[in-house]
Design an enzyme around this catalytic site. Sequence first.
Site, short mmCIF file in Angstrom:
data_model
loop_
_atom_site.label_atom_id
_atom_site.label_comp_id
_atom_site.label_asym_id
_atom_site.label_seq_id
_atom_site.Cartn_x
_atom_site.Cartn_y
_atom_site.Cartn_z
N SER A 60 -36.16 -10.78 -21.32
CA SER A 60 -35.57 -9.49 -21.68
C SER A 60 -34.06 -9.49 -21.50
O SER A 60 -33.51 -10.26 -20.72
CB SER A 60 -36.18 -8.38 -20.83
OG SER A 60 -37.59 -8.42 -20.92
N1 SAM Z 1 -39.98 -9.91 -18.04
C1 SAM Z 1 -40.05 -11.16 -18.75
C2 SAM Z 1 -38.93 -12.09 -18.36
O1 SAM Z 1 -38.14 -11.70 -17.50
O2 SAM Z 1 -38.89 -13.19 -18.89
C3 SAM Z 1 -40.06 -10.97 -20.23
C4 SAM Z 1 -41.30 -10.41 -20.72
S1 SAM Z 1 -41.60 -10.58 -22.43
C5 SAM Z 1 -40.51 -9.38 -23.07
C6 SAM Z 1 -43.19 -9.83 -22.48
C7 SAM Z 1 -44.30 -10.67 -21.89
O3 SAM Z 1 -45.47 -9.87 -21.83
C8 SAM Z 1 -44.64 -11.89 -22.72
O4 SAM Z 1 -44.53 -13.05 -21.96
C9 SAM Z 1 -46.09 -11.63 -23.13
O5 SAM Z 1 -46.88 -12.81 -23.21
C10 SAM Z 1 -46.57 -10.73 -22.01
N2 SAM Z 1 -47.75 -9.91 -22.32
C11 SAM Z 1 -48.04 -9.22 -23.44
N3 SAM Z 1 -49.22 -8.59 -23.31
C12 SAM Z 1 -49.68 -8.89 -22.05
C13 SAM Z 1 -50.83 -8.54 -21.32
N4 SAM Z 1 -51.80 -7.75 -21.80
N5 SAM Z 1 -50.98 -9.04 -20.07
C14 SAM Z 1 -50.04 -9.85 -19.53
N6 SAM Z 1 -48.93 -10.22 -20.17
C15 SAM Z 1 -48.73 -9.73 -21.42
#
Ligand code: SAM
Length: 210
Positions: A60
């Site tokens: 992000s």
């Molecule tokens: N906060 C993270 C970082 O600092 O790198 C970035 C997060 S990225 C924007 C969103 C993440 O949410 C992705 O890695 C995706 O695989 C995960 N994601 C999406 N749906 C999810 C779920 N139901 N459970 C767990 N992770 C999920």
Amino acid sequence: MTSRRTRERLVERLRTGGISNPSVLAAIRDTPRHLFVDEALASRAYEDTALPIGAGQTISQPYIVARATDALLGGERLERVLEVGCGSGYQAAILSVLVSMVYAVERISSLVYRAREHLHRLGVDNVRIRHGDGALGWPEHAPYDGIIISAASEEVPGCLLEQLASDGRLIMPLGSGQNQTLISVQRTEQGFERRELESVRFVPLIGGTG
Ligand code: SAM
């Protein structure tokens, strides 16, 4: 390109953008974001922008990480926080210096392994990461003083509200596509109070594991 001056410039930019919590700004300054992205992108790690981390996902934007973290803390020191969608582990690393214990859930296994490696390399020992569907939370460690969802959903997942401690706060992007708002939901004695923070753009929260 990853020097202290470059990081200070990023912090200055966040301050100008309205982030004033000194602990959050210090955590951003002291956390080496370039270690959470591929070497080829390291020179762009201190730009205030989201970057690819593989598997179609992104780390992000620092401003949004700071804004969500600030809103989550509300000026307090929290004990136990859950992050849903830990991706590269960067948001969890920021939280690790501000709260006592971070539990994080990620649905893509390759990202789970990498995030654990990143945090291990930095000597972070108060973050636990689980491979699974984060919309179901991590009930074994509930209740949480704070929950941060790093992926967008059209609804606030009910399972996560159930795992929120009394007075706890949940921060998440609500909506889909271009139409998303970062919201804060606080658990009170009367129920849940929702507040809108600002427009954001996140990848979607997807059910199940990958
Ligand atoms: N906060 C993270 C970082 O600092 O790198 C970035 C997060 S990225 C924007 C969103 C993440 O949410 C992705 O890695 C995706 O695989 C995960 N994601 C999406 N749906 C999810 C779920 N139901 N459970 C767990 N992770 C999920």
